[in-house]
Design a protein around this motif. Structure first.
Motif, mmCIF file in Angstrom:
data_model
loop_
_atom_site.group_PDB
_atom_site.id
_atom_site.type_symbol
_atom_site.label_atom_id
_atom_site.label_comp_id
_atom_site.label_asym_id
_atom_site.label_seq_id
_atom_site.Cartn_x
_atom_site.Cartn_y
_atom_site.Cartn_z
ATOM 1 N N VAL A 179 9.921 17.101 -19.054
ATOM 2 C CA VAL A 179 8.601 17.506 -19.554
ATOM 3 C C VAL A 179 7.576 17.012 -18.535
ATOM 4 O O VAL A 179 7.373 15.804 -18.401
ATOM 5 C CB VAL A 179 8.301 16.898 -20.939
ATOM 6 N N PRO A 180 6.952 17.910 -17.777
ATOM 7 C CA PRO A 180 6.011 17.465 -16.735
ATOM 8 C C PRO A 180 4.839 16.670 -17.295
ATOM 9 O O PRO A 180 4.345 16.947 -18.384
ATOM 10 C CB PRO A 180 5.523 18.788 -16.116
ATOM 11 N N ALA A 181 4.410 15.661 -16.542
ATOM 12 C CA ALA A 181 3.256 14.842 -16.934
ATOM 13 C C ALA A 181 1.981 15.676 -16.844
ATOM 14 O O ALA A 181 1.822 16.500 -15.949
ATOM 15 C CB ALA A 181 3.149 13.629 -16.016
ATOM 16 N N THR A 182 1.075 15.441 -17.786
ATOM 17 C CA THR A 182 -0.220 16.114 -17.746
ATOM 18 C C THR A 182 -1.149 15.362 -16.783
ATOM 19 O O THR A 182 -0.892 14.212 -16.415
ATOM 20 C CB THR A 182 -0.870 16.142 -19.143
ATOM 21 N N SER A 183 -2.236 16.003 -16.416
ATOM 22 C CA SER A 183 -3.212 15.357 -15.526
ATOM 23 C C SER A 183 -3.805 14.110 -16.176
ATOM 24 O O SER A 183 -4.064 13.102 -15.512
ATOM 25 C CB SER A 183 -4.313 16.341 -15.129
ATOM 26 N N SER A 184 -4.006 14.134 -17.510
ATOM 27 C CA SER A 184 -4.535 12.962 -18.223
ATOM 28 C C SER A 184 -3.542 11.807 -18.203
ATOM 29 O O SER A 184 -3.926 10.635 -18.040
ATOM 30 C CB SER A 184 -4.862 13.325 -19.678
ATOM 31 N N ILE B 59 -1.275 11.250 -15.891
ATOM 32 C CA ILE B 59 -1.263 10.724 -14.528
ATOM 33 C C ILE B 59 -2.491 9.844 -14.297
ATOM 34 O O ILE B 59 -2.389 8.748 -13.728
ATOM 35 C CB ILE B 59 -1.204 11.876 -13.506
ATOM 36 N N GLN B 60 -3.633 10.304 -14.761
ATOM 37 C CA GLN B 60 -4.864 9.515 -14.614
ATOM 38 C C GLN B 60 -4.730 8.157 -15.305
ATOM 39 O O GLN B 60 -5.105 7.116 -14.744
ATOM 40 C CB GLN B 60 -6.047 10.288 -15.200
ATOM 41 N N ASN B 61 -4.162 8.141 -16.515
ATOM 42 C CA ASN B 61 -3.990 6.891 -17.254
ATOM 43 C C ASN B 61 -3.014 5.941 -16.562
ATOM 44 O O ASN B 61 -3.213 4.720 -16.571
ATOM 45 C CB ASN B 61 -3.527 7.182 -18.683
ATOM 46 N N ILE B 62 -1.975 6.504 -15.970
ATOM 47 C CA ILE B 62 -1.015 5.669 -15.229
ATOM 48 C C ILE B 62 -1.712 4.943 -14.090
ATOM 49 O O ILE B 62 -1.501 3.735 -13.876
ATOM 50 C CB ILE B 62 0.145 6.532 -14.689
ATOM 51 N N PHE B 63 -2.570 5.639 -13.372
ATOM 52 C CA PHE B 63 -3.192 5.014 -12.196
ATOM 53 C C PHE B 63 -4.390 4.139 -12.563
ATOM 54 O O PHE B 63 -4.768 3.274 -11.776
ATOM 55 C CB PHE B 63 -3.475 6.075 -11.128
ATOM 56 N N ILE B 64 -4.916 4.309 -13.765
ATOM 57 C CA ILE B 64 -5.842 3.303 -14.302
ATOM 58 C C ILE B 64 -5.051 2.013 -14.548
ATOM 59 O O ILE B 64 -5.489 0.913 -14.209
ATOM 60 C CB ILE B 64 -6.510 3.795 -15.601
ATOM 61 N N ALA B 65 -3.850 2.161 -15.114
ATOM 62 C CA ALA B 65 -2.989 1.005 -15.397
ATOM 63 C C ALA B 65 -2.519 0.317 -14.119
ATOM 64 O O ALA B 65 -2.282 -0.893 -14.108
ATOM 65 C CB ALA B 65 -1.781 1.445 -16.219
ATOM 66 N N ARG C 249 5.942 14.412 -9.340
ATOM 67 C CA ARG C 249 4.477 14.362 -9.248
ATOM 68 C C ARG C 249 3.931 12.930 -9.347
ATOM 69 O O ARG C 249 2.951 12.607 -8.671
ATOM 70 C CB ARG C 249 3.829 15.288 -10.279
ATOM 71 N N ILE C 250 4.571 12.057 -10.161
ATOM 72 C CA ILE C 250 4.112 10.663 -10.254
ATOM 73 C C ILE C 250 4.390 9.931 -8.938
ATOM 74 O O ILE C 250 3.547 9.178 -8.431
ATOM 75 C CB ILE C 250 4.809 9.928 -11.416
ATOM 76 N N VAL C 251 5.556 10.171 -8.379
ATOM 77 C CA VAL C 251 5.939 9.519 -7.114
ATOM 78 C C VAL C 251 4.991 9.928 -5.991
ATOM 79 O O VAL C 251 4.524 9.082 -5.212
ATOM 80 C CB VAL C 251 7.403 9.868 -6.749
ATOM 81 N N LEU C 252 4.666 11.189 -5.910
ATOM 82 C CA LEU C 252 3.759 11.662 -4.855
ATOM 83 C C LEU C 252 2.339 11.141 -5.062
ATOM 84 O O LEU C 252 1.663 10.776 -4.096
ATOM 85 C CB LEU C 252 3.759 13.196 -4.815
ATOM 86 N N ASP D 113 -1.020 11.280 -24.422
ATOM 87 C CA ASP D 113 -1.375 10.760 -23.099
ATOM 88 C C ASP D 113 -1.445 9.229 -23.042
ATOM 89 O O ASP D 113 -1.776 8.657 -22.010
ATOM 90 C CB ASP D 113 -2.722 11.335 -22.651
ATOM 91 N N THR D 114 -1.123 8.557 -24.153
ATOM 92 C CA THR D 114 -1.187 7.094 -24.197
ATOM 93 C C THR D 114 -0.178 6.469 -23.242
ATOM 94 O O THR D 114 0.955 6.934 -23.126
ATOM 95 C CB THR D 114 -0.895 6.583 -25.619
ATOM 96 N N VAL D 115 -0.595 5.403 -22.552
ATOM 97 C CA VAL D 115 0.334 4.580 -21.776
ATOM 98 C C VAL D 115 0.197 3.137 -22.235
ATOM 99 O O VAL D 115 -0.891 2.666 -22.554
ATOM 100 C CB VAL D 115 0.113 4.702 -20.247
#
Length: 201
Positions: free
Chosen positions: A56-61, A63-69, A86-89, A189-191
């Motif tokens: 299940v591909p990650a949404t843009s939200s 991905i944004q939350n991951i990089f806030i973390a 996409r997360i690795v790139l 989108d919660t992390v």
């Protein structure tokens, strides 16, 4: 030669042509079926495993939350079940040495090609491996898009393999027994962000 013989002769040739056409059509249909089975098997087979981890591909939200973390973090990053990469790139763009582990060979190939196309071949690596057999100890940052049924087993793996100070980011479902240091986002989108203690909890 009689007219009947000529007609029979023509009929026989026509039958042979139809038989050959049928064989060719059966061969093409069979070849297409085999090709589709080979291509689709890695996407269908997760449903047959003890713990199903679908693509299940990650949404843009997300991905944004991951990089806030990950803000302020450095070191190596591993994405467990990296899918299309996409997360690795994105991690490579943020100056992480980033790796992905993924069981689906087609997604691994796609990820490698995409990394080359986007100029991140040297900063990324993709492993075609079972995440349960993959060693987490070299990584300071672990990202997982899991399903609820796998989180308890993943938590045990993290406690055993991850060194103190490792940052674990769980997407979609939290780890069941470790208290998160942060919760970012809401809904799908919660992390949940965790820091592994040196005493392995």
């Amino acid at each position: 030669m009689s007219a009947i013989e000529q007609i029979d002769g023509y009929s026989t040739k026509k039958d042979v042509k139809l038989s050959n056409t049928g064989i060719i059509l059966v061969g093409i249909t069979g070849g297409v079926a085999v090709a589709l089975s080979i291509i689709s098997a890695p996407f269908i087979s997760p449903a047959l495993r003890k713990i199903c981890l679908p693509y299940v591909p990650a949404t843009s939200s997300q991905i944004q939350n991951i990089f806030i973390a990950l803000k302020g973090r450095t070191g190596n990053l591993i994405d467990l079940g990296s899918g299309d990469g996409r997360i690795v790139l994105e991690a490579a763009k943020h100056k992480f040495v980033s790796h992905g582990v993924e069981l689906n060979p087609w997604l691994v190939i796609y990820s490698k090609i995409d990394a080359i196309r986007k100029g991140y071949r040297k900063e990324t690596r993709f492993f075609k491996k079972d995440l349960w057999k993959f060693d987490l100890s070299p990584y300071e940052n672990v990202v997982i898009f899991g399903v609820e049924q796998m989180m308890a087993e993943l938590e045990r793996k993290i406690k055993i393999e991850c060194k103190g100070g490792t940052n674990v980011i769980a997407c979609r479902f939290p780890l069941p027994n470790i208290i998160p240091t942060k919760i970012i986002g809401s809904g799908i989108d919660t992390v949940w962000v965790y820091e592994v203690n040196s005493n392995k909890h």
